[in-house]
Design an enzyme around this catalytic site. Structure first.
Site, PDB file in Angstrom:
ATOM      1  N   GLU A 259      -2.565   4.055   9.207  1.00  0.00           N
ATOM      2  CA  GLU A 259      -3.041   3.511   8.051  1.00  0.00           C
ATOM      3  C   GLU A 259      -2.606   2.160   7.659  1.00  0.00           C
ATOM      4  O   GLU A 259      -1.474   1.481   8.212  1.00  0.00           O
ATOM      5  CB  GLU A 259      -2.180   4.441   6.823  1.00  0.00           C
ATOM      6  CG  GLU A 259      -2.520   3.813   5.457  1.00  0.00           C
ATOM      7  CD  GLU A 259      -1.497   4.492   4.415  1.00  0.00           C
ATOM      8  OE1 GLU A 259      -1.920   4.405   3.071  1.00  0.00           O
ATOM      9  OE2 GLU A 259      -0.490   4.967   4.755  1.00  0.00           O
ATOM     10  N   LYS A 316      -9.859   6.515   1.255  1.00  0.00           N
ATOM     11  CA  LYS A 316      -8.698   7.368   0.612  1.00  0.00           C
ATOM     12  C   LYS A 316      -9.357   7.823  -0.763  1.00  0.00           C
ATOM     13  O   LYS A 316      -9.482   7.109  -1.454  1.00  0.00           O
ATOM     14  CB  LYS A 316      -7.366   6.929   0.694  1.00  0.00           C
ATOM     15  CG  LYS A 316      -6.271   7.714   0.242  1.00  0.00           C
ATOM     16  CD  LYS A 316      -4.747   6.868   0.502  1.00  0.00           C
ATOM     17  CE  LYS A 316      -3.794   8.052  -0.001  1.00  0.00           C
ATOM     18  NZ  LYS A 316      -2.421   7.155   0.211  1.00  0.00           N
ATOM     19  N   CYS A 365      -2.448   9.672   4.848  1.00  0.00           N
ATOM     20  CA  CYS A 365      -1.070   9.662   4.080  1.00  0.00           C
ATOM     21  C   CYS A 365      -0.864  10.687   3.214  1.00  0.00           C
ATOM     22  O   CYS A 365      -0.958  12.032   3.511  1.00  0.00           O
ATOM     23  CB  CYS A 365      -0.540   8.032   3.607  1.00  0.00           C
ATOM     24  SG  CYS A 365       1.156   8.308   3.391  1.00  0.00           S
TER      25      CYS A 365
END
Length: 500
Positions: A259, A316, A365
């Site tokens: 990330e 995300k 994440c």
């Protein structure tokens, strides 16, 4: 004599023990998972609350939650103090304030259980305590976008209850463990024996709901760039050189970076930097962690495909409170830490990436804490279907201790629930390969630069949990929590009507 544990004359000791029992629950999680500590700690809490006045039970539940969540989330202090440069006292108080806020759910659960089950038969009280614990966990996982980090069911990613993950998921396991704890606390030996027998029998349940779709070799890059250097403009070229050097050593069919490994929006890079990345992707395709978007629409934490036959980017969708979106009223607090790109936009799709006979589904994440968000990608047929989950993370904000192992444990639970392998590329750890049975097959040491070369076995198929979760969401579990308190509520209503 009251049926619960009496702490009259020693309230301070009772509350201190509640706090310590919460800390004991934290010890049931990774890095040294001892799953059996979780029901033991919860059994102590239920025993301490049973027969108490609702206010005392609520306070006991709150202090248990504070002990558990403050000791399990202490690493947030590192992000605020070491990298956000807040004073030590302010950072510690912020962690404590978060633990206190999240503990409201457990205070409400224990207080209501004590109120509603007062004077009821032990089996009714056991059901009520277990049901309201489940309700508290579901509330923490969903209200205000949810924050289910170290939810109690995750302690059982290893151990006998893991066999139930493909059937009932992490919150079903939460309910089962809570019922074991309640039976133990209230000494309902027949109920406890039945549960233990059921758990033993559960070890023989079918576990093969998915089939192999072949193997894919993957190179997982761990650059190990210190967080305080990651956004340093003067070190950008040096960090990029280090990243490209690691990429060039990769031998897999596809290379996956962590990330935000490129910590500036891709549009802000000059042509020379972009060309260097594209040149290396000509040898093998690259999934690059960076940011997309613009100053008008916002920036999106993204994974961008370079060198693939088709354009691919994934943004995300489930953002981290405070780190990626700022809750109303807290701009002053987040701005004080001067976190780069602190108020982001959300991604717009959840497509998997077709490649070499597999379909790679990114999870950036924090997203892999929400199985209900990604279940569509664990179903056969349709565009979102995936054979491999890909988690890319940067936990360097929080140091190497505890947080990496906790996050890896969450990936293990997702793999168990959906019987899909998960590969993890992280900045400082835990870079790892988790198979479809939740086993960690390979892992790089934390805080060590390197490339983990893995051969991952893609899987296709649908688990029972994925099937009902995709159709009904978490509502069956909410219904289970409601049914658990129904016997005590019916009894209270019947008792009230007799004296009317």
């Amino acid at each position: 004599m009251r049926p619960g544990v009496s702490w009259r004359g020693r309230p301070a000791l009772a509350l201190a023990l509640a706090f310590l029992a919460g800390v004991l629950q934290t010890a049931s999680f990774s890095p040294s998972p001892a799953w059996w500590l979780q029901p033991l700690a919860l059994a102590w809490l239920i025993r301490a609350c049973d027969g108490q006045r609702p206010r005392r039970a609520a306070l006991t539940g709150a202090l248990f939650g504070v002990g558990w969540l403050a000791s399990g989330l202490w690493w947030l202090y590192i992000s605020m103090h070491d990298f956000g440069h807040l004073p030590a006292a302010v950072s510690a108080l912020a962690v404590l304030a978060l633990a206190l806020f999240l503990s409201i759910y457990y205070a409400a659960g224990m207080g209501l259980a004590a109120r509603w089950s007062a004077g009821a038969a032990p089996w009714r009280r056991a059901l009520a305590f277990a049901a309201l614990w489940l309700g508290a966990e579901l509330a923490r996982a969903t209200i205000l976008t949810g924050f289910p980090w170290i939810a109690s069911g995750y302690a059982h990613a290893q151990g006998p209850l893991a066999a139930f993950a493909p059937y009932i998921g992490v919150y079903g396991i939460t309910a089962l463990a809570a019922l074991v704890a309640a039976a133990l606390a209230l000494r309902r030996w027949a109920l406890l024996g039945t549960l233990v027998a059921g758990i033993v029998a559960g070890q023989f349940l079918p576990q093969d709901f998915t089939r192999s779709t072949g193997t894919l070799t993957v190179s997982l890059v761990q650059p190990n760039i210190p967080q305080d250097q990651k956004f340093d403009r003067e070190r950008f070229d040096q960090n990029l050189d280090q990243l490209i050097a690691l990429i060039r050593t990769a031998r897999g069919q596809v290379v996956i970076t962590p990330e935000s490994v490129l910590p500036v929006p891709l549009a802000f890079l000059d042509d020379e930097h972009v060309e260097r990345l594209r040149h290396d992707a000509e040898t093998r395709p690259l999934l690059l962690g960076t940011f997309l978007g613009n100053t008008t629409d916002g920036f999106v934490n993204s994974l961008v495909g370079i060198g693939f036959a088709q354009r691919y980017d994934y943004g995300k969708r489930h953002l981290l409170p405070f780190g990626e979106f700022i809750p109303p009223g807290f701009h002053w607090f987040v701005k004080a830490m001067n976190i780069p790109l602190d108020d982001q936009a959300s991604g717009q799709h959840e497509r998997a990436l077709p490649f070499a006979g597999q379909r790679l589904r990114p999870l950036i994440c924090y997203e892999d804490l929400f199985g209900e968000d990604v279940v569509a990608s664990a179903l056969d047929g349709g565009d979102p279907a995936a054979t491999v989950f890909v988690n890319v993370s940067n936990l360097a904000w929080f140091g190497p201790r505890m947080v990496q192992d906790q996050h890896l444990q969450f990936s293990q639970m997702r793999a168990l629930e959906f019987q899909r392998p998960i590969v993890r590329a992280t900045n400082t750890g835990a870079t790892a390969h988790v198979d479809h049975r939740g086993r960690v097959l390979e892992r790089l040491p934390p805080e060590q630069a390197g490339v983990l070369e893995v051969s991952v076995d893609g899987r296709s198929g649908v688990t029972p949990y994925a099937r009902w979760l995709s159709t009904l969401g978490l509502w069956p579990l909410w219904a289970l929590a409601a049914l658990g308190v129904l016997p005590v509520l019916v009894r209270r209503r019947q008792g009230a009507s007799r004296f009317a």
